[in-house]
Structures are given as C-alpha cells and as structure tokens.
Design an enzyme around this catalytic site. Structure first.
Site, PDB file in Angstrom:
ATOM      1  N   GLU A 257      22.968  39.579  10.246  1.00  0.00           N
ATOM      2  CA  GLU A 257      24.265  39.468  10.922  1.00  0.00           C
ATOM      3  C   GLU A 257      24.563  37.981  11.055  1.00  0.00           C
ATOM      4  O   GLU A 257      23.874  37.262  11.770  1.00  0.00           O
ATOM      5  CB  GLU A 257      24.207  40.122  12.315  1.00  0.00           C
ATOM      6  CG  GLU A 257      23.932  41.617  12.292  1.00  0.00           C
ATOM      7  CD  GLU A 257      25.177  42.471  12.063  1.00  0.00           C
ATOM      8  OE1 GLU A 257      26.278  41.894  11.911  1.00  0.00           O
ATOM      9  OE2 GLU A 257      25.037  43.703  12.057  1.00  0.00           O
TER      10      GLU A 257
ATOM     11  N   GLU B 156      34.253  42.189   7.407  1.00  0.00           N
ATOM     12  CA  GLU B 156      33.243  41.142   7.553  1.00  0.00           C
ATOM     13  C   GLU B 156      33.380  40.123   6.422  1.00  0.00           C
ATOM     14  O   GLU B 156      32.532  40.009   5.542  1.00  0.00           O
ATOM     15  CB  GLU B 156      31.862  41.790   7.630  1.00  0.00           C
ATOM     16  CG  GLU B 156      31.761  42.675   8.871  1.00  0.00           C
ATOM     17  CD  GLU B 156      30.525  43.567   8.929  1.00  0.00           C
ATOM     18  OE1 GLU B 156      29.637  43.418   8.074  1.00  0.00           O
ATOM     19  OE2 GLU B 156      30.456  44.409   9.841  1.00  0.00           O
TER      20      GLU B 156
ATOM     21  N   ARG C  52      27.057  54.277   7.444  1.00  0.00           N
ATOM     22  CA  ARG C  52      26.563  55.445   8.204  1.00  0.00           C
ATOM     23  C   ARG C  52      26.494  56.681   7.314  1.00  0.00           C
ATOM     24  O   ARG C  52      26.286  57.782   7.786  1.00  0.00           O
ATOM     25  CB  ARG C  52      27.497  55.762   9.390  1.00  0.00           C
ATOM     26  CG  ARG C  52      27.689  54.639  10.364  1.00  0.00           C
ATOM     27  CD  ARG C  52      26.407  54.373  11.147  1.00  0.00           C
ATOM     28  NE  ARG C  52      26.643  53.407  12.214  1.00  0.00           N
ATOM     29  CZ  ARG C  52      26.657  52.094  12.051  1.00  0.00           C
ATOM     30  NH1 ARG C  52      26.438  51.584  10.855  1.00  0.00           N
ATOM     31  NH2 ARG C  52      26.880  51.287  13.071  1.00  0.00           N
TER      32      ARG C  52
ATOM     33  N   ARG D  71      37.319  48.553   8.975  1.00  0.00           N
ATOM     34  CA  ARG D  71      35.882  48.468   8.713  1.00  0.00           C
ATOM     35  C   ARG D  71      35.414  49.440   7.617  1.00  0.00           C
ATOM     36  O   ARG D  71      34.500  49.160   6.846  1.00  0.00           O
ATOM     37  CB  ARG D  71      35.164  48.795  10.019  1.00  0.00           C
ATOM     38  CG  ARG D  71      33.679  49.062   9.943  1.00  0.00           C
ATOM     39  CD  ARG D  71      33.222  49.508  11.330  1.00  0.00           C
ATOM     40  NE  ARG D  71      31.898  50.082  11.338  1.00  0.00           N
ATOM     41  CZ  ARG D  71      30.805  49.414  11.672  1.00  0.00           C
ATOM     42  NH1 ARG D  71      30.864  48.135  11.981  1.00  0.00           N
ATOM     43  NH2 ARG D  71      29.633  49.998  11.704  1.00  0.00           N
TER      44      ARG D  71
ATOM     45  N   HIS E 195      31.141  46.624   5.039  1.00  0.00           N
ATOM     46  CA  HIS E 195      32.161  46.705   6.089  1.00  0.00           C
ATOM     47  C   HIS E 195      33.293  45.742   5.749  1.00  0.00           C
ATOM     48  O   HIS E 195      33.075  44.535   5.619  1.00  0.00           O
ATOM     49  CB  HIS E 195      31.555  46.373   7.456  1.00  0.00           C
ATOM     50  CG  HIS E 195      30.615  47.444   7.938  1.00  0.00           C
ATOM     51  ND1 HIS E 195      29.478  47.179   8.647  1.00  0.00           N
ATOM     52  CD2 HIS E 195      30.679  48.801   7.779  1.00  0.00           C
ATOM     53  CE1 HIS E 195      28.869  48.338   8.920  1.00  0.00           C
ATOM     54  NE2 HIS E 195      29.578  49.326   8.405  1.00  0.00           N
ATOM     55  N   ALA E 196      34.481  46.316   5.608  1.00  0.00           N
ATOM     56  CA  ALA E 196      35.598  45.578   5.030  1.00  0.00           C
ATOM     57  C   ALA E 196      35.949  44.287   5.770  1.00  0.00           C
ATOM     58  O   ALA E 196      36.247  43.270   5.164  1.00  0.00           O
ATOM     59  CB  ALA E 196      36.805  46.497   4.972  1.00  0.00           C
TER      60      ALA E 196
ATOM     61  N   HIS F 204      25.980  41.105   6.810  1.00  0.00           N
ATOM     62  CA  HIS F 204      27.018  41.623   7.700  1.00  0.00           C
ATOM     63  C   HIS F 204      27.456  40.490   8.614  1.00  0.00           C
ATOM     64  O   HIS F 204      26.867  39.415   8.636  1.00  0.00           O
ATOM     65  CB  HIS F 204      26.459  42.754   8.575  1.00  0.00           C
ATOM     66  CG  HIS F 204      26.213  44.034   7.844  1.00  0.00           C
ATOM     67  ND1 HIS F 204      26.949  45.164   8.076  1.00  0.00           N
ATOM     68  CD2 HIS F 204      25.310  44.366   6.886  1.00  0.00           C
ATOM     69  CE1 HIS F 204      26.506  46.146   7.312  1.00  0.00           C
ATOM     70  NE2 HIS F 204      25.512  45.688   6.570  1.00  0.00           N
ATOM     71  N   SER F 205      28.476  40.735   9.427  1.00  0.00           N
ATOM     72  CA  SER F 205      28.755  39.825  10.522  1.00  0.00           C
ATOM     73  C   SER F 205      29.128  40.696  11.707  1.00  0.00           C
ATOM     74  O   SER F 205      29.627  41.811  11.509  1.00  0.00           O
ATOM     75  CB  SER F 205      29.872  38.839  10.173  1.00  0.00           C
ATOM     76  OG  SER F 205      31.126  39.480  10.143  1.00  0.00           O
ATOM     77  N   TYR F 206      28.809  40.282  12.916  1.00  0.00           N
ATOM     78  CA  TYR F 206      28.354  39.002  13.347  1.00  0.00           C
ATOM     79  C   TYR F 206      27.331  39.165  14.464  1.00  0.00           C
ATOM     80  O   TYR F 206      27.204  40.252  15.017  1.00  0.00           O
ATOM     81  CB  TYR F 206      29.551  38.176  13.875  1.00  0.00           C
ATOM     82  CG  TYR F 206      30.226  38.815  15.083  1.00  0.00           C
ATOM     83  CD1 TYR F 206      30.007  38.311  16.357  1.00  0.00           C
ATOM     84  CD2 TYR F 206      31.037  39.938  14.940  1.00  0.00           C
ATOM     85  CE1 TYR F 206      30.617  38.904  17.464  1.00  0.00           C
ATOM     86  CE2 TYR F 206      31.629  40.538  16.035  1.00  0.00           C
ATOM     87  CZ  TYR F 206      31.418  40.016  17.295  1.00  0.00           C
ATOM     88  OH  TYR F 206      31.988  40.613  18.368  1.00  0.00           O
TER      89      TYR F 206
HETATM   90 ZN   LIG Z   1      28.659  45.384   9.300  1.00  0.00          ZN
END
Ligand SMILES: [Zn+2]
Length: 502
Positions: free
Chosen positions: A403, A194, A279, A254, A191-192, A331-333
């Site tokens: 996360e 993050e 996804r 994202r 995910h961009a 990932h975050s968060y």
């Molecule tokens: Zn993510």
C-alpha cells in the site's frame, strides 16, 4: 439489516436539497467494540454512493475514512452523532481537492490522439515515457506494444486476458526465459482509483527499459530472473475513473465495469455495476471483508472467478506455478508492506519467518531514500485478496501487497500530490529491489551449488567393476533397465555420472 433500514430511512427522509453540495470525507473513530461492529456492518452493506469506505474498519480506536456524496452528508453526520461517534470532516470538498492536486496534472485526455500518433510515427522509437503524469490506458498499452516491438531482446508483450468491455490486459515480460529461472510478477491497478500504483508500475517499466545500461543491478535482473509487470489489471475501471477526473463519483471508482447486478437489501432492490476484482479470488470467497450487495464498493461478484479479469489473471499466475518465486501487487494507500494472511488475525503461512525477514529489509531500504516510514505485517484490514490466494494456492515464497503513499493518517488518501508521484515510485522500487535481489541471489547460489556438485560428480565418477563395457555391448539397454545398480557399478560407461551421490 436493521442498520441498513435505519440508514435507508434516514436517507429517504432527508434526501433533500444537497444536490450542489460537496463530496466530503469523514474521518470516523470507532471507540467501542459495538461501534466497530456497526462500522464493519456498514462497510459490508452500504451503497458506495452513500458511504464509500477508503479503509476497512479494523480495530477499536483506528480511524476510518469514508467518502459521502453531497446529497447524503447531512444524514451521515446525523447518523454518526446519533450513535455517539467521534469524527471529523477530513476533506470538506473533495472536488476542490481533486482540482487542486490533480487538476493541473497533464493527463493527456485531449492529447491522446497526438500522443498515440507520435508513438506510432516517430522516426526512431522513444521508449521513455515522461513520468510524474497519468496516461490513458490506450497510451500505456501502445507504449508497451512499441517497447516489445522495438526491444525484443529485453521485453516481450504478454496478454493476460480480455476485460468485460473488451480491452486487452497487457504487460511486459523481461529477461531471457530458461526453464530453470525463477519468476517474479508485479501488478497494479486492480482497483481503478489507485492511480499512484499504476504510475509506480509504469515507472518500473520505464526504469528497466531506459536505465539498464547505466544500472548494473537492472542488467543483473535481466540476466538472472524473468520479471513480468502488468501495470493496469482493471483497465475498464481505470478508464472510467478518467472520464470525469474531478468528479469524485468517477475518479473514486474502485471496481471493474461488469454489467449491473441487483440484490434486495431489506428495503429495496438495488442494482449497480462493477465487481471488486480483488474480492473475486477463490480464497475464502465471500467469507469476510467483502459484500454480497452489488452497490457496495467491495462487492465480491456472483461467484469466485466469475469475472473475466480475475479469472484470466489467476490462470496466468497458475501457469507460472513452480517457478513463481515472488508476487507483488501495488495498491494505495497507507504505507504498508503486507504479507499473508489477512482473512483472520494472527494467521500466518508456514514460511512466515522468511517472508517477514525480506519484508523488514524491503521497508528499511525503501525508507532509506526519503525517510518514508512503512510498516510491515499481516493486513490490518480483514480481507481476502489476490496475494493470499496466490500464497495458498501457488505456494509463492514472497507474496506481498504494498500500500503506497500517503500514510494512513494523511488526509488526502487516494489523491496523491503530483510532487509525490516520482518519489513514491522511486522509493517503492528501492523496496522491490530487495525482493528481486533475494530471488536473483538465491538462484545464482543454487547454480553455483549445482555446478560445484556436477564438478565433484565428474571427479568421482568411475566404474566400480571391470566388465561394464562388455555388459553394455551384450545388453545395450542394461544402463536404463538396471539404472540404480549401474549407477553404483558402471556410472562412467553408462554416462550416469550426474546421478552418483557426492
Ligand atoms: Zn487497492
């Protein structure tokens, strides 16, 4: 659909003069089942620009943070009021917050050329990257290349695949590979937006490359496991988030940057770029927690593995099947240590006890450093992502989504304060070492068991019958053709000691 129509009408009626207003983040609290379902429907259908969910709605009385573009904030507020939601404005001006928290970060946008030149031309190679800053993908990938060139004894460059815009997805492979060693893969940046996750993965590389001489634990990993780290799985998206760093529309991107796709949403034909790569895996594809609308931030793409990034990555992970013991994706968060499965509540993999034991230990170890509180469990958000696919398809023992900071209840979300970047990476490493230790120690003890067994076999190995040498001489293939009999009767003469039972 009705909801979409209502929202579209509201937006159409009011799309007025807010052009120069601020991006806001609303914190919404669904307090009834009906409200929760309405939020989930909105989450799965809304255009990112109108309602960009920073969290998936998951439970009644669980807050949901939603970023709304300036021209839609009035309508969104009215919509929430109309449906009786409890809500507050968590971030009043996201642009301002970005300047405050990240504006003074040295992001090297202008220094890139100099920085790259230095990486290339410095007399002697500097493997150390200054941490606590964000770097462009070209700096990061040049850094990885230079490490591999200059330190071939510990790291090899790997190319997972190529993105839709033609960037190489690069990573490093640490440790000497032998076919019996176990493998661990760590990735970030699917995910961009993050950025803290990308920084954390880069920190791990920095630590391994520069800290191994002082840190026996790292040397232990290099000797006993094979570790892959891929710091940016979605470099196109990451570069896009850097194009205008204080503009929420860019910074909060994202998805990938795949070409525009269109879908009729009941009101109009909406066309947008990008797929949520997490996804796009072939695990309960499109069933839940994803959207079929290309303008949604959780758009799953036209079919499973339709995207070059996720397809290449799944092929890479599949090529390690059988030896891949742990897979960790950053990932975050929210400060969560998540294990499978997340597509349905209370659904676990058969080896849940072991997965949970190691997660609990990791969270405890992580918290020991600065007292940061993480929770562990199956995902609170109903989604289908890479770790669930990996768990089911590749039967990986330890498959975790982490996360990172900040916590779910903190306002800043993806905008992590600069001061927290290094501590976040440090404490995450402490948690990750629990998994690495587990894999390393299990491999070592299996080696000890094997060498003990082999010693016992050698000790016990003998011929049960006196005619072995004669049989072998008159029938040279007898050991192979009558193997089980010969293991029993002529193990020593036939060199079959490794097969005897002890
Ligand atoms: Zn993510």
């Amino acid at each position: 659909m009705i909801l979409r129509v209502i929202l579209a009408l509201l937006i159409a009626v009011h799309s007025s003069c807010q052009e120069h207003g601020a991006f806001k983040v609303f914190r919404v609290l669904p307090t009834t089942n009906q409200q929760l379902l309405q939020m989930i429907r909105l989450f799965e259908t809304a255009d990112t620009d109108r309602a960009d969910f920073w969290h998936a709605p998951s439970v009644v009385n669980g807050t949901v943070d939603i970023m709304v573009a300036p021209e839609h904030t009035d309508q969104f507020r009215q919509y929430l009021e109309k449906h009786g939601y409890t809500f507050q404005v968590a971030i009043d001006d996201l642009h301002k917050l970005l300047i405050e928290k990240e504006g003074n970060l040295s992001t090297h946008s202008n220094d890139d050329a100099f920085f790259l030149k230095r990486l290339h031309d410095d007399v002697g190679f500097h493997s150390r990257l200054r941490m606590g800053e964000y770097y462009s993908y070209s700096v990061l990938s040049t850094w990885l290349e230079r490490i591999a060139e200059n330190m071939p004894d510990i790291a090899k460059l790997i190319k997972v695949g190529t993105t839709i815009e033609g960037r190489d997805i690069l990573g490093l492979k640490f440790g000497k590979d032998t076919p019996d060693k176990k493998i661990v893969v760590i990735d970030a940046g699917i995910h961009a937006r993050e950025w803290a996750a990308i920084h954390t993965a880069s920190y791990f590389i920095n630590l391994i490359v520069n800290g191994r001489e002082e840190d026996p634990q790292i040397q232990n990993y290099l000797d006993n496991i094979v570790l892959y780290i891929i710091p940016v799985l979605n470099p196109d998206g990451y570069e896009y988030t850097r194009t205008d760093k204080t503009n929420p529309r860019a910074r909060m991107w994202r998805k990938s940057r795949s070409p525009k796709a269109c879908a009729f949403d009941g009101v109009r034909n909406s066309c947008c770029m990008g797929v949520d790569l997490n996804r796009n895996f072939d695990f309960r594809f499109s069933e839940i927690g994803a959207s079929r609308y290309p303008c949604s931030e959780i758009y799953h793409g036209p079919s499973a593995f339709s995207e070059p990034e996720s397809k290449a990555y799944s092929q890479f992970l599949t090529s390690l099947k059988g030896r891949l013991e742990a897979y960790i994706t950053l990932h975050s968060y929210s400060q969560l240590w998540i294990y499978s499965y997340s597509h349905r509540k209370f659904t676990y993999a058969p080896d849940i006890e072991e997965t949970r034991r190691v997660a609990a230990k990791a969270v405890q170890e992580l918290g020991r450093m600065y007292g940061t509180k993480y929770r562990h469990g199956t995902g609170p958000e109903i989604i289908c992502g890479s770790t669930d696919w990996a768990k089911e398809t590749l039967k990986i023992k330890y498959s975790y989504t982490i996360e990172l900071r900040p916590g779910y209840e903190e306002w800043n979300g993806f905008v992590l304060d600069k001061n927290q970047l290094i501590p976040t990476a440090k404490e995450t490493w402490a948690g990750v070492t629990v998994v690495l230790d587990e894999v390393t120690n299990q491999w070592k003890s299996s080696r000890v068991r094997e060498s003990e067994l082999s010693r016992l076999r050698q000790e016990k190995c003998s011929d049960r019958l006196p005619g072995c040498a004669y049989w072998l001489q008159s029938s040279p293939n007898i050991c192979r053709f009558s193997q089980s009999t010969m293991v029993r009767d002529c193990a020593k003469t036939c060199n079959l000691c490794h097969m005897i039972a002890v």
